[in-house]
Scaffold this motif. Structure first.
Motif, short mmCIF file in Angstrom:
data_model
loop_
_atom_site.label_atom_id
_atom_site.label_comp_id
_atom_site.label_asym_id
_atom_site.label_seq_id
_atom_site.Cartn_x
_atom_site.Cartn_y
_atom_site.Cartn_z
N GLU A 1 0.82 -1.21 0.00
CA GLU A 1 0.00 0.00 0.00
C GLU A 1 0.86 1.27 0.00
OE1 GLU A 1 0.44 -2.34 2.24
OE2 GLU A 1 -0.37 -1.84 4.22
N SER B 1 8.02 -9.15 5.32
CA SER B 1 8.73 -9.42 6.58
C SER B 1 8.40 -10.82 7.10
CB SER B 1 8.36 -8.35 7.60
OG SER B 1 6.97 -8.37 7.80
N GLU C 1 16.36 -7.05 11.95
CA GLU C 1 16.63 -6.56 10.60
C GLU C 1 16.40 -5.05 10.65
OE1 GLU C 1 13.68 -7.57 7.59
OE2 GLU C 1 15.22 -7.62 6.05
P1 NAD Z 1 5.61 -6.17 5.20
O1 NAD Z 1 5.68 -7.56 5.69
O2 NAD Z 1 5.25 -5.07 6.13
O3 NAD Z 1 4.53 -6.08 4.00
C1 NAD Z 1 4.54 -6.97 2.93
C2 NAD Z 1 3.12 -7.16 2.43
O4 NAD Z 1 2.33 -7.72 3.46
C3 NAD Z 1 2.46 -5.86 2.00
O5 NAD Z 1 1.72 -6.09 0.81
C4 NAD Z 1 1.53 -5.55 3.18
O6 NAD Z 1 0.38 -4.87 2.79
C5 NAD Z 1 1.19 -6.92 3.71
N1 NAD Z 1 0.94 -6.90 5.16
C6 NAD Z 1 1.49 -6.05 6.08
N2 NAD Z 1 1.03 -6.33 7.31
C7 NAD Z 1 0.18 -7.37 7.18
C8 NAD Z 1 -0.60 -8.12 8.11
N3 NAD Z 1 -0.59 -7.85 9.42
N4 NAD Z 1 -1.35 -9.13 7.64
C9 NAD Z 1 -1.37 -9.43 6.32
N5 NAD Z 1 -0.64 -8.75 5.40
C10 NAD Z 1 0.11 -7.73 5.82
O7 NAD Z 1 7.01 -5.88 4.47
P2 NAD Z 1 7.54 -4.52 3.81
O8 NAD Z 1 7.87 -3.56 4.90
O9 NAD Z 1 6.65 -4.06 2.72
O10 NAD Z 1 8.89 -5.05 3.13
C11 NAD Z 1 10.10 -5.18 3.82
C12 NAD Z 1 10.35 -6.61 4.25
O11 NAD Z 1 10.30 -7.49 3.13
C13 NAD Z 1 11.74 -6.81 4.85
O12 NAD Z 1 11.63 -7.66 5.96
C14 NAD Z 1 12.51 -7.49 3.73
O13 NAD Z 1 13.61 -8.28 4.15
C15 NAD Z 1 11.45 -8.33 3.12
N6 NAD Z 1 11.79 -8.72 1.76
C16 NAD Z 1 12.14 -10.02 1.55
C17 NAD Z 1 12.50 -10.43 0.28
C18 NAD Z 1 12.88 -11.86 0.01
O14 NAD Z 1 12.91 -12.25 -1.14
N7 NAD Z 1 13.15 -12.66 1.02
C19 NAD Z 1 12.51 -9.50 -0.77
C20 NAD Z 1 12.13 -8.19 -0.50
C21 NAD Z 1 11.77 -7.81 0.77
#
Ligand code: NAD
Length: 499
Positions: free
Chosen positions: A176, A226, A384
């Motif tokens: 978002e 995450s 992290e």
């Molecule tokens: P995030 O987990 O906050 O959000 C990721 C997605 O999950 C978003 O679309 C968000 O809307 C959704 N989301 C958030 N909270 C949620 C909830 N409570 N319930 C259900 N869905 C929810 O992650 P972010 O801040 O957007 O991205 C950063 C993280 O992503 C870091 O931890 C990074 O290491 C990780 N990441 C991992 C990879 C990989 O390939 N392993 C690649 C890129 C990023």
């Protein structure tokens, strides 16, 4: 203020929930757009459109589907600058880095043009008397993906390109925080000839994600983000009977051996530690020099380089090394973690906390920080940070350094810097991490290999892109056939052995 939309069945559709998330321009610190947050009913509209469109797309020859992907690649190249500009304006990363975000996704689309080859089945002629046996790979149907803010072009393309090339419909729930590029990608794919309903974008938060998990028609979920959310979606998605792959957070270590080329090491750590303001799952966030002398030389060489990093807005083009972080909350969290490192006894040798940029005082800029003498019990080691902060953990031996990496709960990427082939080979063989660099700081595999971590960095059996993606987005069906000329023996009550 722009009100963003969903993209359902080929149309931009306004949100109906009345709930929105703020989209910032992180360089100036202003809210520039609002993302509608979907309800389960809005998601259901997209699922219905996907379900109606998917059989026709699956019945289209794979080579014709591939031609739509070819055209999509042309359009991505045509609009590269526009995509990168919008991406930078919502994410904050530099303009060249934003182009890289699009290009690493585009490369997976290019790989998926070879889908007809990857989808070919297997055939055994004469598996028994008059019996032939063949296996085919069929699409799953309606699939879905949930993506993070940090690669708003690349990661959606890693998911939807193989899903769609394999004949599925795909519903994307992007972050978002920066959903405009995903919306543009869906429009571009349709301009390339993709039928309506095959790629849709439903914006939202937890409510939309829970609706995806609960929807019976959706067959698979891909997630990147995450670790706590990855675990939540993996557990609940599997319990709902779906095929699920979830990629989570990371803490990537770089081991620096005494024989390493220090110039190369410093270049590598500067780029991989501070590029994209550290907001990469493959960022190198922990430097692990082996031996006091190596550590002293490393810190001495790093300090002037970290101090001279250029932090600024993407509009400065090639003149900046890193931009702001994504939100005011992210900035506060990173600065808070740096505070905790100082309080818990680490030595802050470059302090980025009070960074301010003239003319951009409201932007979410975080100055680069460098820590020495970090220990594994500190929060800056355990969490992290996802910001421009590099922690140095000193070790006395290679075995101690290897153990540190192995004991860490994450296993996304790691690297070793050495001139010694034996050590590098031993490290690559013994380390329990999914992607390993030897004198290479960010070992992100290319499109035709697969991407995925180990331990708490990934949940599920298959990696992203490469051949694994076509396994994830298809089911195998195996047919055993006999034509009437071979069916003359009457009934057989034992399990067929085809002798
Ligand atoms: P995030 O987990 O906050 O959000 C990721 C997605 O999950 C978003 O679309 C968000 O809307 C959704 N989301 C958030 N909270 C949620 C909830 N409570 N319930 C259900 N869905 C929810 O992650 P972010 O801040 O957007 O991205 C950063 C993280 O992503 C870091 O931890 C990074 O290491 C990780 N990441 C991992 C990879 C990989 O390939 N392993 C690649 C890129 C990023």
């Amino acid at each position: 203020m722009q009100e963003l939309t969903h993209y359902i069945n080929g149309e931009h559709v306004k949100g109906t929930s009345g709930r929105f998330a703020d989209v910032y321009n992180p360089a100036i610190g202003e809210v520039t757009a609002k993302t509608p947050l979907a309800t389960a009913a809005e998601l259901d509209k997209a699922v219905q459109a996907a379900e109606a469109a998917q059989p026709g797309w699956a019945a289209t020859n794979p080579q014709r589907r591939a031609r739509v992907l070819m055209k999509f690649v042309d359009l991505l190249n045509r609009d590269m600058d526009k995509l990168a500009e919008v991406l930078s304006s919502q994410h904050g990363k530099t303009f060249p880095d934003a182009k890289g975000d699009v290009v690493r996704g585009l490369e997976v689309v290019e790989y998926c043009i070879g889908a007809p080859e990857l989808l070919k089945g297997e055939y055994t002629d004469g598996a028994g008397p008059g019996i032939d046996m063949y296996s085919m790979r069929q699409p799953l149907g309606v699939t879905a993906g949930i993506t993070p803010f940090n690669f708003p072009a690349m990661i959606p393309m890693w998911m939807f390109a193989p899903a769609i090339a394999a004949g599925n419909a795909f519903i994307l729930k992007p972050s978002e925080r920066d959903p405009s590029v995903p919306l543009m990608l869906a429009e571009l794919f349709e301009e390339a000839g993709l039928p309506k309903g095959i790629l849709q974008v439903v914006n939202g938060d937890k409510e939309a994600v829970d609706a995806i998990i609960a929807h019976d028609t959706i067959q698979s979920i891909g997630f990147v983000g995450s670790t706590p959310i990855a675990e939540y979606i993996y557990g609940n998605g599997c319990a709902a009977g779906k095929r699920v792959q979830c990629f989570g957070g990371a803490k990537n270590h770089a081991i620096i051996m005494p024989d390493a080329d220090m110039d190369n090491v410093v270049d590598a750590l500067i780029g991989a530690g501070y590029g994209a303001a550290g907001e990469r799952c493959m960022a190198l966030s922990v430097a692990v020099p082996v031996g006091k002398e190596t550590a002293d030389r490393l810190i001495e060489a790093l300090i002037p380089r970290v101090e001279s990093l250029k932090v600024g807005p993407y509009t400065a083009g090639d003149d900046v090394d890193l931009g702001p972080v994504i939100t005011p909350e992210a900035k506060a969290r990173i600065n808070g973690l740096v505070d905790s490192g100082v309080e818990q006894g680490a030595k802050l040798v470059v302090d980025g906390r009070n960074f301010s940029l003239q003319g951009y005082e409201n932007g979410f800029f975080v100055g680069p920080s460098l820590f020495d003498n970090v220990t594994p019990d500190m929060d800056i080691y355990k969490q992290e940070i996802f910001g421009p902060v590099l922690s140095t953990v000193r070790t006395d031996s290679y075995e101690e350094a290897l153990k540190l990496v192995k004991d860490n709960e994450y296993g996304n990427g790691t690297a070793i810097f050495t001139r010694d082939g034996d050590t590098a080979r031993d490290f690559a063989s013994r380390v329990n991490v999914g992607m390993v660099g030897v004198n290479v700081p960010i070992p992100v595999p290319l499109a035709y290999h697969t991407f995925g971590g180990w331990k708490k960095s990934a949940f599920g059996d298959l990696n992203q892109h490469g051949p694994d993606a076509f396994k994830f987005y298809t089911r195998t069906k195996t047919v055993t056939s006999r034509w009437p000329s071979g069916a003359k023996e009457g009934a057989n009550f034992s399990i067929p052995t085809m002798e």
